[in-house]
Scaffold this motif. Structure first.
Motif, PDB file in Angstrom:
ATOM      1  N   THR A  10       0.843  -1.193   0.000  1.00  0.00           N
ATOM      2  CA  THR A  10       0.000   0.000   0.000  1.00  0.00           C
ATOM      3  C   THR A  10       0.880   1.246   0.000  1.00  0.00           C
ATOM      4  O   THR A  10       1.922   1.286   0.654  1.00  0.00           O
ATOM      5  N   VAL A  11       0.414   2.272  -0.712  1.00  0.00           N
ATOM      6  CA  VAL A  11       1.257   3.432  -1.007  1.00  0.00           C
ATOM      7  C   VAL A  11       0.810   4.664  -0.226  1.00  0.00           C
ATOM      8  O   VAL A  11      -0.377   4.921  -0.057  1.00  0.00           O
ATOM      9  N   ILE A  12       1.803   5.412   0.248  1.00  0.00           N
ATOM     10  CA  ILE A  12       1.639   6.802   0.678  1.00  0.00           C
ATOM     11  C   ILE A  12       2.388   7.643  -0.346  1.00  0.00           C
ATOM     12  O   ILE A  12       3.589   7.458  -0.541  1.00  0.00           O
ATOM     13  N   LEU A  13       1.678   8.554  -1.023  1.00  0.00           N
ATOM     14  CA  LEU A  13       2.316   9.342  -2.088  1.00  0.00           C
ATOM     15  C   LEU A  13       2.433  10.799  -1.652  1.00  0.00           C
ATOM     16  O   LEU A  13       1.477  11.377  -1.139  1.00  0.00           O
ATOM     17  N   THR A  14       3.610  11.372  -1.869  1.00  0.00           N
ATOM     18  CA  THR A  14       3.839  12.780  -1.572  1.00  0.00           C
ATOM     19  C   THR A  14       4.354  13.477  -2.817  1.00  0.00           C
ATOM     20  O   THR A  14       5.174  12.923  -3.572  1.00  0.00           O
ATOM     21  N   VAL A  15       3.850  14.690  -3.075  1.00  0.00           N
ATOM     22  CA  VAL A  15       4.270  15.440  -4.258  1.00  0.00           C
ATOM     23  C   VAL A  15       4.577  16.878  -3.861  1.00  0.00           C
ATOM     24  O   VAL A  15       3.770  17.541  -3.204  1.00  0.00           O
ATOM     25  N   ASP A  16       5.767  17.362  -4.251  1.00  0.00           N
ATOM     26  CA  ASP A  16       6.203  18.734  -3.985  1.00  0.00           C
ATOM     27  C   ASP A  16       7.214  19.098  -5.056  1.00  0.00           C
ATOM     28  O   ASP A  16       8.121  18.304  -5.361  1.00  0.00           O
ATOM     29  N   ARG A  58      -1.858  -1.659 -11.865  1.00  0.00           N
ATOM     30  CA  ARG A  58      -1.261  -2.806 -11.173  1.00  0.00           C
ATOM     31  C   ARG A  58      -2.136  -3.323 -10.030  1.00  0.00           C
ATOM     32  O   ARG A  58      -1.801  -4.311  -9.392  1.00  0.00           O
ATOM     33  N   GLY A  59      -3.244  -2.612  -9.750  1.00  0.00           N
ATOM     34  CA  GLY A  59      -4.123  -3.065  -8.675  1.00  0.00           C
ATOM     35  C   GLY A  59      -3.637  -2.705  -7.289  1.00  0.00           C
ATOM     36  O   GLY A  59      -4.050  -3.322  -6.305  1.00  0.00           O
ATOM     37  N   SER A  60      -2.764  -1.712  -7.198  1.00  0.00           N
ATOM     38  CA  SER A  60      -2.243  -1.305  -5.891  1.00  0.00           C
ATOM     39  C   SER A  60      -3.263  -0.445  -5.152  1.00  0.00           C
ATOM     40  O   SER A  60      -4.223   0.061  -5.738  1.00  0.00           O
ATOM     41  N   HIS A  61      -3.028  -0.271  -3.849  1.00  0.00           N
ATOM     42  CA  HIS A  61      -3.848   0.591  -3.015  1.00  0.00           C
ATOM     43  C   HIS A  61      -3.057   1.852  -2.683  1.00  0.00           C
ATOM     44  O   HIS A  61      -1.855   1.794  -2.445  1.00  0.00           O
ATOM     45  N   VAL A  62      -3.737   2.988  -2.647  1.00  0.00           N
ATOM     46  CA  VAL A  62      -3.132   4.247  -2.205  1.00  0.00           C
ATOM     47  C   VAL A  62      -3.913   4.716  -0.991  1.00  0.00           C
ATOM     48  O   VAL A  62      -5.121   4.956  -1.073  1.00  0.00           O
ATOM     49  N   GLY A  89     -10.883   6.788  -2.464  1.00  0.00           N
ATOM     50  CA  GLY A  89     -10.832   6.496  -1.038  1.00  0.00           C
ATOM     51  C   GLY A  89      -9.569   6.960  -0.345  1.00  0.00           C
ATOM     52  O   GLY A  89      -9.477   6.904   0.890  1.00  0.00           O
ATOM     53  N   ALA A  90      -8.579   7.422  -1.119  1.00  0.00           N
ATOM     54  CA  ALA A  90      -7.325   7.868  -0.503  1.00  0.00           C
ATOM     55  C   ALA A  90      -7.563   9.103   0.358  1.00  0.00           C
ATOM     56  O   ALA A  90      -8.325   9.998  -0.014  1.00  0.00           O
ATOM     57  N   ARG A  91      -6.925   9.166   1.519  1.00  0.00           N
ATOM     58  CA  ARG A  91      -7.044  10.335   2.392  1.00  0.00           C
ATOM     59  C   ARG A  91      -6.156  11.447   1.849  1.00  0.00           C
ATOM     60  O   ARG A  91      -5.045  11.201   1.377  1.00  0.00           O
ATOM     61  N   ARG A  92      -6.641  12.696   1.947  1.00  0.00           N
ATOM     62  CA  ARG A  92      -6.024  13.805   1.238  1.00  0.00           C
ATOM     63  C   ARG A  92      -5.512  14.868   2.208  1.00  0.00           C
ATOM     64  O   ARG A  92      -6.260  15.351   3.066  1.00  0.00           O
ATOM     65  N   VAL A  93      -4.240  15.236   2.040  1.00  0.00           N
ATOM     66  CA  VAL A  93      -3.587  16.238   2.884  1.00  0.00           C
ATOM     67  C   VAL A  93      -2.955  17.296   1.987  1.00  0.00           C
ATOM     68  O   VAL A  93      -2.301  16.969   0.990  1.00  0.00           O
ATOM     69  N   LEU A  94      -3.155  18.569   2.332  1.00  0.00           N
ATOM     70  CA  LEU A  94      -2.533  19.667   1.599  1.00  0.00           C
ATOM     71  C   LEU A  94      -1.423  20.249   2.457  1.00  0.00           C
ATOM     72  O   LEU A  94      -1.634  20.567   3.630  1.00  0.00           O
TER      73      LEU A  94
END
Length: 558
Positions: A10-16, A58-62, A89-94
């Motif tokens: 399961t993935v935690i994705l961060t973008v900056d 790929r059927g992964s979860h985020v 369904g992914a939780r969203r943080v700004l």
């Protein structure tokens, strides 16, 4: 470009867009979660979306998305909007600077933002990890169940199939719906050894099957809590609408051992609303389901127990204890009880309606049915806010939406802003002085007979969809002989019990009842079930909180 992803985790994705900040966020996340989650880092919204598309294939979860607000070409809010289409369904943080907090607050309504973090987030142990911990917990409960989701097989016009789907949806249990005459539905029936004569069939996430289940059986099998963990509590809250959830949050957060008992699903009538637009802090509105989900998570976070599919049938006073009886003969006791059972929509008393309820005739929004209304002619009975909100929601996809209002104009209780917006969509029509005289159909709704109350003329219209919002009544017969109610069944409290300054009949204390206290000491009422209440979501939540304050006062003096 984003780093390579691993579909097995399961993935935690961060973008900056700032490489130094991007590396720092990813470093802090890996330090805490690297042994359990794959942390993916991207330096632009475009590359982050590319990574998400690959994860989807790929059927992964985020589980969590953390996006910086100030990014060129695509800012954080724009990225989160597009990411929602891939992983809703992914939780969203700004991630934002102090000067951009206004944009972050606006994003709460635009993308249903779960949280915003101010830069710098150091120390992460205090400012970052507690937030992500809560979001991961919430994601695992609602979207991260590894065992998959339930499947429901039923007939398109089956009332019981509609009830099962509504029960699962309102309790936030993910499921897929299959009609029994579709190939996949037929395959599931065959695998379960069923011939389709008994429906609905529910295939649970663990592969078990239930045929024509009742709510209690279904709740047990899909992981909802139905049995109290103890026999005695500080506080029992009966009813899981806004008032009950407010009481559970404040009771549990203030140290009271609290259990909330709900007959169907938390949220009450408010939880069925497609849009609540006058709730403080949500200028663009919030759906009843979103508000309910947040309140449920908040209550359980503080330690409140939430029981579902439990029918309360009685209330007894046993010395210092207040005992709540269930329909199966079991019971639970507490020092105090808060009655927050709300109200239910009144039934439409016309020929044929009972036979077609759940088969084209629905009470309340019945949001699980609205996708089928696309391109259809829909009729809504009622003229107050709930009916108007449903009309606005259905107007997005229906061919036409007709509001049937008994009186010569919209009720005075409808908000002015809503009244103005109803006049805008070209597909929404309002027919005043109009009532439904009869409904017609064999296995589902086919026609309505409408009557003009001013002229007496009747008309028959073709439709398969009618939603009814004709006022509400309390379901308080189970309190008969125990708690004083008014002529309509609403629970009397505080000053209404002693208008002449004298205690109510049977009152045993040397003081008058507190403001929200009923005729039974230690039993309080909050929200719509209370006589002369404001019948608004915000006031119900406020009364739930106030009732807990009075519970404390009662316990201190007992």
């Amino acid at each position: 470009m984003a780093e390579a992803v691993d579909a097995a985790r399961t993935v935690i994705l961060t973008v900056d867009d700032d490489p130094a900040v991007s590396r720092a966020v990813a470093r802090d996340l890996r330090r805490r979660y690297g042994d359990r989650y794959r942390v993916v880092r991207a330096e632009s919204g475009e590359s982050a979306l590319e990574a998400l598309r690959e994860l989807k294939l790929r059927g992964s979860h985020v589980a969590v998305l953390l996006a910086d607000y100030r990014m060129p070409r695509m800012n954080g809010v724009e990225f989160l909007e597009q990411a929602l289409d891939l992983f809703p369904g992914a939780r969203r943080v700004l991630l934002t600077a102090y000067s951009d907090t206004g944009a972050a607050i606006d994003a709460i309504n635009v993308v249903d933002l779960d949280h915003y973090l101010l830069k710098p987030w150091s120390p992460p142990e205090e400012k970052l990890y507690p937030v992500v911990d809560d979001l991961l917990d919430a994601w695992r409960v609602t979207d991260g169940k590894d065992a998959g989701i339930a499947k429901v097989v039923g007939h398109r016009w089956s009332a019981r199939s509609s009830q099962i789907r509504e029960f699962l949806a309102r309790n936030q249990v993910p499921y897929r719906w299959y009609s029994s005459d579709e190939p996949e539905g037929a395959r599931l029936l065959a695998a379960a050894g069923e011939d389709g004569l008994r429906l609905p069939l529910v295939v649970t996430a663990d592969g078990g099957t239930l045929v024509e289940p009742d709510e209690r059986e279904l709740a047990d099998r899909v992981g909802l809590s139905t049995t109290p963990e103890a026999d005695f509590y500080d506080l029992v809250v009966v009813g899981g609408g806004p008032a009950g959830l407010g009481a559970a949050v404040y009771g549990a957060s203030e140290g009271l051992r609290t259990v909330l008992v709900e007959r169907e699903a938390t949220g009450g009538q408010a939880g069925q609303s497609s849009r609540i637009e006058n709730y403080l802090g949500f200028p663009d509105g919030v759906s009843g389901a979103q508000l309910t989900d947040r309140a449920r998570r908040q209550a359980t976070k503080f330690g409140a127990e939430l029981l579902t599919a439990r029918q309360v049938t009685g209330l007894e006073v046993r010395g210092a204890a207040r005992t709540v009886r269930f329909s199966d003969g079991t019971e639970v006791s507490a020092h105090c009880v808060i009655l927050a059972t709300g109200v239910s929509y009144r039934r439409l008393d016309v020929a044929g309606v009972d036979d077609l309820t759940g088969r084209g005739v629905y009470y309340g929004s019945a949001l699980t049915e609205t996708p089928s209304c696309q391109g259809q002619d829909v009729y809504i009975v009622g003229g107050a806010n709930s009916a108007g909100q449903a009309a606005m929601f259905l107007s997005r996809s229906a061919r036409s939406v007709t509001l049937l209002v008994r009186g010569p104009s919209a009720p005075a209780t409808r908000s002015h802003s809503l009244l103005q917006r109803i006049e805008e969509p070209p597909v929404v029509w309002v027919r005043t002085d109009t009532v439904v005289d009869a409904v017609h159909g064999t296995d589902h709704l086919e026609k309505l007979t409408l009557r003009n109350t001013a002229t007496g003329e009747t008309e028959t219209v073709e439709t398969q969809w009618m939603f009814v919002f004709i006022g509400a009544a309390p379901l308080t017969d189970w309190l008969d002989g125990t708690v004083q109610r008014d002529a309509r069944g609403f629970v009397c409290t505080g000053p209404d019990l002693s208008p002449d300054g004298r205690p109510p009949a049977g009152w045993t204390l040397d003081r008058l009842p507190y403001h929200l206290e009923t005729s039974v000491p230690g039993v309080f009422a909050a929200g719509d079930v209370r006589a002369e209440s404001a019948k608004r979501v915000a006031s119900a939540v406020g009364e739930g909180a106030m009732a807990v304050m009075l519970v404390h006062r009662y316990l201190e003096q007992s």
